[in-house]
Design an enzyme around this catalytic site. Sequence first.
Site, PDB file in Angstrom:
ATOM      1  N   LYS A 160      -7.329  -9.214  -3.260  1.00  0.00           N
ATOM      2  CA  LYS A 160      -6.577  -8.649  -2.123  1.00  0.00           C
ATOM      3  C   LYS A 160      -7.262  -9.148  -0.853  1.00  0.00           C
ATOM      4  O   LYS A 160      -8.004  -8.412  -0.185  1.00  0.00           O
ATOM      5  CB  LYS A 160      -6.584  -7.119  -2.232  1.00  0.00           C
TER       6      LYS A 160
HETATM    7  N1  PPE Z   1       1.210  -6.265  -4.234  1.00  0.00           N
HETATM    8  C1  PPE Z   1       0.768  -6.520  -2.981  1.00  0.00           C
HETATM    9  C2  PPE Z   1       0.944  -7.874  -2.427  1.00  0.00           C
HETATM   10  C3  PPE Z   1       0.151  -5.489  -2.265  1.00  0.00           C
HETATM   11  O1  PPE Z   1      -0.304  -5.746  -1.031  1.00  0.00           O
HETATM   12  C4  PPE Z   1       0.037  -4.206  -2.833  1.00  0.00           C
HETATM   13  C5  PPE Z   1      -0.588  -3.085  -2.064  1.00  0.00           C
HETATM   14  C6  PPE Z   1       0.526  -4.001  -4.139  1.00  0.00           C
HETATM   15  C7  PPE Z   1       1.114  -5.055  -4.804  1.00  0.00           C
HETATM   16  C8  PPE Z   1       0.414  -2.690  -4.841  1.00  0.00           C
HETATM   17  O2  PPE Z   1      -0.926  -2.406  -5.148  1.00  0.00           O
HETATM   18  P1  PPE Z   1      -1.463  -0.921  -5.330  1.00  0.00           P
HETATM   19  O3  PPE Z   1      -1.551  -0.326  -3.967  1.00  0.00           O
HETATM   20  O4  PPE Z   1      -2.792  -1.108  -5.964  1.00  0.00           O
HETATM   21  O5  PPE Z   1      -0.505  -0.216  -6.180  1.00  0.00           O
HETATM   22  N2  PPE Z   1      -0.407  -3.136  -0.658  1.00  0.00           N
HETATM   23  C9  PPE Z   1      -1.246  -2.354   0.234  1.00  0.00           C
HETATM   24  C10 PPE Z   1      -1.123  -2.825   1.655  1.00  0.00           C
HETATM   25  C11 PPE Z   1       0.053  -2.404   2.453  1.00  0.00           C
HETATM   26  C12 PPE Z   1      -0.090  -2.794   3.906  1.00  0.00           C
HETATM   27  O6  PPE Z   1       0.903  -2.981   4.576  1.00  0.00           O
HETATM   28  O7  PPE Z   1      -1.215  -2.905   4.425  1.00  0.00           O
HETATM   29  C13 PPE Z   1      -1.023  -0.852   0.053  1.00  0.00           C
HETATM   30  O8  PPE Z   1      -0.038  -0.436  -0.524  1.00  0.00           O
HETATM   31  O9  PPE Z   1      -1.896  -0.112   0.513  1.00  0.00           O
END
Ligand code: PPE
Length: 308
Positions: A160
């Site tokens: 990330k």
């Molecule tokens: N894919 C991506 C690309 C992503 O950024 C997130 C989280 C997910 C999947 C889902 O991951 P999880 O939160 O572990 O279920 N995105 C984060 C960032 C959002 C933002 O705008 O900043 C979040 O949901 O916190």
Amino acid sequence: MPITPTSKIWMDGKLVDWDKANIHILTHGLHYGTGAFEGIRAYPTSEGVAIFRLREHMARLVRSLKVLMIESPFSVEEYCDAAVETVRVNDLPEGCYIRPIVYLGYGEMGVNPLPAPVNAAIAVWPWGAYLGDEGVKNGVRMKISSWHRHSPNAMPTAAKATGMYINSGLAKIEAVKAGYDEAIMLGPDGRISECTGENLFVVNNGVLITPPPSDAGALEGITQDTVVTIAKDLGYEVRFETMLRTDIYLADEGFLTGTAAEVVPISSVDDRLLADGKPGPITKRIQEAYFEAVRGKRPEYEHWLTRV
Ligand code: PPE
């Protein structure tokens, strides 16, 4: 979405005032996207505020840093303790969003990240429904983006990393400018990968299907994992399978998962309604169970909560 300031931000081990949490313009990460971050939520429960799956998020942060060859200045435990302290000191009884970030700081310029110093911070603030209350309730309109998700040999999709979000941002711009709520991105092989900040599920004949993160070049979502566990506990079959865009057009139901977004029904993709376009019954059941789990209303998931 405008930020609601809180009182203190944790920076490199100390709590500083919100307005004083500043960094130099020649911060390496600003120029080259060299950093990793997390998004975590804390929710109100009957026994006060609790952070949801804190350890898993901080473990992913440290894994992202490993991929980027950024030496983590703190351990998973130290990040967890710092997050608890930051949430506590800001006194947000309704819960909050938690943003840890570890980035290359000030002192070196040039693409080579290795000599640059490493800094860490954790900010918290109240954050409402990421895709809007209306989206959570009635579903969102999705568009398949012309921007593909990163090829895993161009960008480490398991990490990330801050700089990687240019890709998500471009897809989001395209979707929003075209009048949609959110984008779905295809992986380099043309199969469904994920959304700009969420993983994705479809439901067919009572079976939940989500793209396997490593095949799809998607982030291994902690909410995706939470939903897989909840769905199995509710007696549903769950499969990790790659899918084509038409698999979503023709699905009985679909929904997105992410920490910020939570669980959001998909009403349509490229203007094809999923079934009648209303949130499906399984989506609603999963969503309800998720909202109960994060708020400490499901004793079987108590181990996912860290009380503040
Ligand atoms: N894919 C991506 C690309 C992503 O950024 C997130 C989280 C997910 C999947 C889902 O991951 P999880 O939160 O572990 O279920 N995105 C984060 C960032 C959002 C933002 O705008 O900043 C979040 O949901 O916190």
